[in-house]
Motif scaffolding. Structure first.
Motif, PDB file in Angstrom:
ATOM      1  N   ARG A   1      -8.742 -12.358  -4.473  1.00 37.29           N
ATOM      2  CA  ARG A   1      -9.980 -12.428  -5.268  1.00 37.29           C
ATOM      3  C   ARG A   1     -10.506 -11.029  -5.591  1.00 37.29           C
ATOM      4  NH1 ARG A   1     -14.036 -16.327  -2.300  1.00 37.29           N
ATOM      5  NH2 ARG A   1     -15.299 -15.690  -4.074  1.00 37.29           N
ATOM      6  N   GLY A   2      -9.601 -10.086  -5.798  1.00 40.08           N
ATOM      7  CA  GLY A   2     -10.009  -8.722  -6.127  1.00 40.08           C
ATOM      8  C   GLY A   2     -10.319  -7.879  -4.892  1.00 40.08           C
ATOM      9  N   TRP A   3     -10.278  -8.475  -3.703  1.00 40.17           N
ATOM     10  CA  TRP A   3     -10.554  -7.718  -2.471  1.00 40.17           C
ATOM     11  C   TRP A   3      -9.241  -7.123  -1.991  1.00 40.17           C
ATOM     12  CZ3 TRP A   3     -12.748 -12.915  -0.425  1.00 40.17           C
ATOM     13  CH2 TRP A   3     -13.952 -13.200  -1.081  1.00 40.17           C
ATOM     14  N   LYS A   4      -9.195  -5.778  -2.012  1.00 43.34           N
ATOM     15  CA  LYS A   4      -7.913  -5.112  -1.766  1.00 43.34           C
ATOM     16  C   LYS A   4      -7.793  -4.563  -0.353  1.00 43.34           C
ATOM     17  CE  LYS A   4      -6.599  -3.501  -6.291  1.00 43.34           C
ATOM     18  NZ  LYS A   4      -6.539  -2.348  -7.188  1.00 43.34           N
ATOM     19  N   VAL A   5      -6.598  -4.564   0.144  1.00 43.33           N
ATOM     20  CA  VAL A   5      -6.278  -3.871   1.389  1.00 43.33           C
ATOM     21  C   VAL A   5      -6.249  -2.373   1.066  1.00 43.33           C
ATOM     22  CG1 VAL A   5      -4.435  -3.513   3.092  1.00 43.33           C
ATOM     23  CG2 VAL A   5      -4.955  -5.830   2.285  1.00 43.33           C
ATOM     24  N   PRO A   6      -6.824  -1.510   1.921  1.00 40.51           N
ATOM     25  CA  PRO A   6      -6.785  -0.079   1.636  1.00 40.51           C
ATOM     26  C   PRO A   6      -5.352   0.419   1.383  1.00 40.51           C
ATOM     27  CG  PRO A   6      -8.225  -0.516   3.487  1.00 40.51           C
ATOM     28  CD  PRO A   6      -7.550  -1.816   3.155  1.00 40.51           C
TER      29      PRO A   6
ATOM     30  N   GLY B   1       1.694   8.491  10.139  1.00 40.00           N
ATOM     31  CA  GLY B   1       0.771   9.549  10.566  1.00 40.00           C
ATOM     32  C   GLY B   1      -0.589   9.384   9.894  1.00 40.00           C
ATOM     33  N   ARG B   2      -0.564   9.149   8.588  1.00 37.78           N
ATOM     34  CA  ARG B   2      -1.839   9.009   7.855  1.00 37.78           C
ATOM     35  C   ARG B   2      -2.536   7.694   8.217  1.00 37.78           C
ATOM     36  NH1 ARG B   2      -0.966   9.147   2.076  1.00 37.78           N
ATOM     37  NH2 ARG B   2      -3.226   9.169   1.889  1.00 37.78           N
TER      38      ARG B   2
ATOM     39  N   ALA C   1     -14.846   3.567  21.525  1.00 35.41           N
ATOM     40  CA  ALA C   1     -15.360   3.140  20.212  1.00 35.41           C
ATOM     41  C   ALA C   1     -14.823   1.746  19.857  1.00 35.41           C
ATOM     42  CB  ALA C   1     -14.932   4.144  19.145  1.00 35.41           C
ATOM     43  N   PRO C   2     -15.477   1.072  18.891  1.00 35.59           N
ATOM     44  CA  PRO C   2     -14.918  -0.207  18.438  1.00 35.59           C
ATOM     45  C   PRO C   2     -13.566   0.030  17.765  1.00 35.59           C
ATOM     46  CG  PRO C   2     -17.143   0.152  17.572  1.00 35.59           C
ATOM     47  CD  PRO C   2     -16.712   1.443  18.198  1.00 35.59           C
ATOM     48  N   GLU C   3     -12.752  -1.004  17.741  1.00 35.10           N
ATOM     49  CA  GLU C   3     -11.432  -0.864  17.128  1.00 35.10           C
ATOM     50  C   GLU C   3     -11.560  -0.747  15.607  1.00 35.10           C
ATOM     51  OE1 GLU C   3      -8.729  -4.065  17.937  1.00 35.10           O
ATOM     52  OE2 GLU C   3      -6.975  -2.813  17.631  1.00 35.10           O
ATOM     53  N   TYR C   4     -10.526  -0.163  14.976  1.00 37.44           N
ATOM     54  CA  TYR C   4     -10.446  -0.055  13.514  1.00 37.44           C
ATOM     55  C   TYR C   4     -10.200  -1.447  12.909  1.00 37.44           C
ATOM     56  CZ  TYR C   4      -5.839   0.339  15.600  1.00 37.44           C
ATOM     57  OH  TYR C   4      -4.750   0.139  16.397  1.00 37.44           O
ATOM     58  N   PRO C   5     -10.451  -1.607  11.605  1.00 36.53           N
ATOM     59  CA  PRO C   5     -10.233  -2.929  10.988  1.00 36.53           C
ATOM     60  C   PRO C   5      -8.759  -3.238  10.795  1.00 36.53           C
ATOM     61  CG  PRO C   5     -11.059  -1.363   9.365  1.00 36.53           C
ATOM     62  CD  PRO C   5     -11.025  -0.633  10.669  1.00 36.53           C
ATOM     63  N   HIS C   6      -8.450  -4.518  10.793  1.00 33.31           N
ATOM     64  CA  HIS C   6      -7.078  -4.991  10.555  1.00 33.31           C
ATOM     65  C   HIS C   6      -7.023  -5.758   9.240  1.00 33.31           C
ATOM     66  CE1 HIS C   6      -5.754  -3.976  14.593  1.00 33.31           C
ATOM     67  NE2 HIS C   6      -6.887  -4.493  15.032  1.00 33.31           N
TER      68      HIS C   6
ATOM     69  N   ARG D   1      -7.032   5.075  10.835  1.00 36.04           N
ATOM     70  CA  ARG D   1      -7.530   4.114  11.822  1.00 36.04           C
ATOM     71  C   ARG D   1      -8.517   4.766  12.792  1.00 36.04           C
ATOM     72  NH1 ARG D   1      -2.033   0.566  13.014  1.00 36.04           N
ATOM     73  NH2 ARG D   1      -2.545  -1.041  11.470  1.00 36.04           N
ATOM     74  N   LEU D   2      -8.160   5.965  13.277  1.00 35.05           N
ATOM     75  CA  LEU D   2      -9.055   6.641  14.220  1.00 35.05           C
ATOM     76  C   LEU D   2     -10.376   6.980  13.540  1.00 35.05           C
ATOM     77  CD1 LEU D   2      -6.542   8.909  16.178  1.00 35.05           C
ATOM     78  CD2 LEU D   2      -7.563   6.735  16.873  1.00 35.05           C
ATOM     79  N   GLU D   3     -10.294   7.374  12.256  1.00 40.85           N
ATOM     80  CA  GLU D   3     -11.508   7.687  11.510  1.00 40.85           C
ATOM     81  C   GLU D   3     -12.382   6.425  11.344  1.00 40.85           C
ATOM     82  OE1 GLU D   3     -12.919  10.269  10.791  1.00 40.85           O
ATOM     83  OE2 GLU D   3     -14.366   9.724   9.225  1.00 40.85           O
ATOM     84  N   GLN D   4     -11.729   5.296  11.044  1.00 38.70           N
ATOM     85  CA  GLN D   4     -12.470   4.030  10.900  1.00 38.70           C
ATOM     86  C   GLN D   4     -13.144   3.639  12.211  1.00 38.70           C
ATOM     87  OE1 GLN D   4     -12.886   2.182   8.020  1.00 38.70           O
ATOM     88  NE2 GLN D   4     -11.988   4.017   7.139  1.00 38.70           N
ATOM     89  N   SER D   5     -12.425   3.867  13.296  1.00 35.96           N
ATOM     90  CA  SER D   5     -12.978   3.549  14.605  1.00 35.96           C
ATOM     91  C   SER D   5     -14.220   4.411  14.877  1.00 35.96           C
ATOM     92  CB  SER D   5     -11.887   3.778  15.653  1.00 35.96           C
ATOM     93  OG  SER D   5     -12.400   3.714  16.932  1.00 35.96           O
ATOM     94  N   ARG D   6     -14.116   5.719  14.534  1.00 35.01           N
ATOM     95  CA  ARG D   6     -15.270   6.619  14.729  1.00 35.01           C
ATOM     96  C   ARG D   6     -16.435   6.194  13.847  1.00 35.01           C
ATOM     97  NH1 ARG D   6     -11.165  10.692  15.508  1.00 35.01           N
ATOM     98  NH2 ARG D   6     -11.042  11.041  13.269  1.00 35.01           N
ATOM     99  N   LEU D   7     -16.143   5.784  12.609  1.00 35.62           N
ATOM    100  CA  LEU D   7     -17.210   5.351  11.702  1.00 35.62           C
ATOM    101  C   LEU D   7     -17.914   4.108  12.245  1.00 35.62           C
ATOM    102  CD1 LEU D   7     -15.511   5.829   8.203  1.00 35.62           C
ATOM    103  CD2 LEU D   7     -17.468   7.105   9.113  1.00 35.62           C
ATOM    104  N   ARG D   8     -17.122   3.192  12.783  1.00 37.26           N
ATOM    105  CA  ARG D   8     -17.726   1.988  13.356  1.00 37.26           C
ATOM    106  C   ARG D   8     -18.625   2.337  14.544  1.00 37.26           C
ATOM    107  NH1 ARG D   8     -13.327  -2.975  13.495  1.00 37.26           N
ATOM    108  NH2 ARG D   8     -13.823  -3.734  11.421  1.00 37.26           N
ATOM    109  N   ALA D   9     -18.163   3.304  15.351  1.00 41.50           N
ATOM    110  CA  ALA D   9     -18.956   3.721  16.507  1.00 41.50           C
ATOM    111  C   ALA D   9     -20.285   4.303  16.051  1.00 41.50           C
ATOM    112  CB  ALA D   9     -18.192   4.744  17.329  1.00 41.50           C
TER     113      ALA D   9
END
Ligand code: ADE
Length: 221
Positions: free
Chosen positions: A189-194, A203-204, A176-181, A209-217
């Protein structure tokens, strides 16, 4: 790994050779060599190409010229895996990059003009690799793409041993594609890091990250 690049334009690789992962790989014992077809051509006046039989536009790299270059470079042809760069070849992907990175010795053949005489494809190359279904003016950029992707898989090339292990399309992420960094600032500018990435809960963070990777896929990014 030993990587030999056959080309009419070795100078095209100057910038590439100066890049950190390449220098790291070379410092770690890998070798990168360039062979100019013109240096061993059996034809007069440095000739390497000829007009196509049957007519048509452009010039074709001759089979005797490529064969002479391989013979001059290698006493034993069984030695390197010979990869010809061609728009019609096997499409380069992470699995093929991994396969090539596991080879001790690769020879990359770059074409120019209308490409190679077909007998180079059939009799001299072990593989034909494409970086995409479009035609470049020559194989040099394709060879650089392939070499870059292969070299960064070599141990020590990235300085940080596991940075190529878990990246887009790797086995560690099931292809799958990598998770976002994200990095500082935590808000811009109001854009927040999760929030999860600021939580310190490894652990969380890993699960996220794995969930983000699956979503990107799945195409939802
Ligand atoms: N040579 C010219 N175009 C190419 C491509 N798309 N991939 C590999 N080699 C090439």
């Amino acid at each position: 790994m030993k990587l030999d690049i056959f080309t009419l334009f070795p100078e095209a690789f100057e910038w590439f050779q100066s890049q950190r992962p390449v220098r790291n790989a070379l410092a770690g014992g890998s070798e990168l060599n360039f062979v100019n077809y013109r240096d061993s051509t059996p034809l007069p006046a440095g000739q390497v190409d000829d007009a196509p039989y049957g007519g048509g536009a452009g010039m074709v790299l001759r089979v005797d010229v490529v064969d002479a270059a391989l013979n001059a470079a290698y006493a034993d042809r069984a030695d390197p895996r010979v990869v010809l760069l061609s728009p019609t070849g096997r499409m380069l992907d992470d699995a093929l990059v991994r396969e090539l990175a596991a080879e001790p010795h690769l020879a990359l053949l770059c074409g120019r003009y209308e490409g190679f005489d077909q007998r180079v494809h059939v009799h001299l190359a072990d593989d034909q690799v494409s970086i995409g279904r479009y035609v470049l003016a020559g194989g040099e950029l394709a060879a650089m793409v392939l070499a870059d992707a292969v070299i960064r898989k070599l141990p020590g090339a990235l300085g940080h041993t596991d940075s190529a292990v878990e990246e887009s399309f790797s086995e560690a992420l099931d292809g799958a594609p990598e998770y976002p960094h994200y990095t500082r600032p935590a808000e811009y500018r109001g854009w927040k890091v999760p929030d999860i990435l600021l939580s310190g809960d490894h652990g969380r963070v890993r699960e996220w990250r794995l969930e983000q990777s699956r979503l990107r896929a799945a195409g939802s990014d």
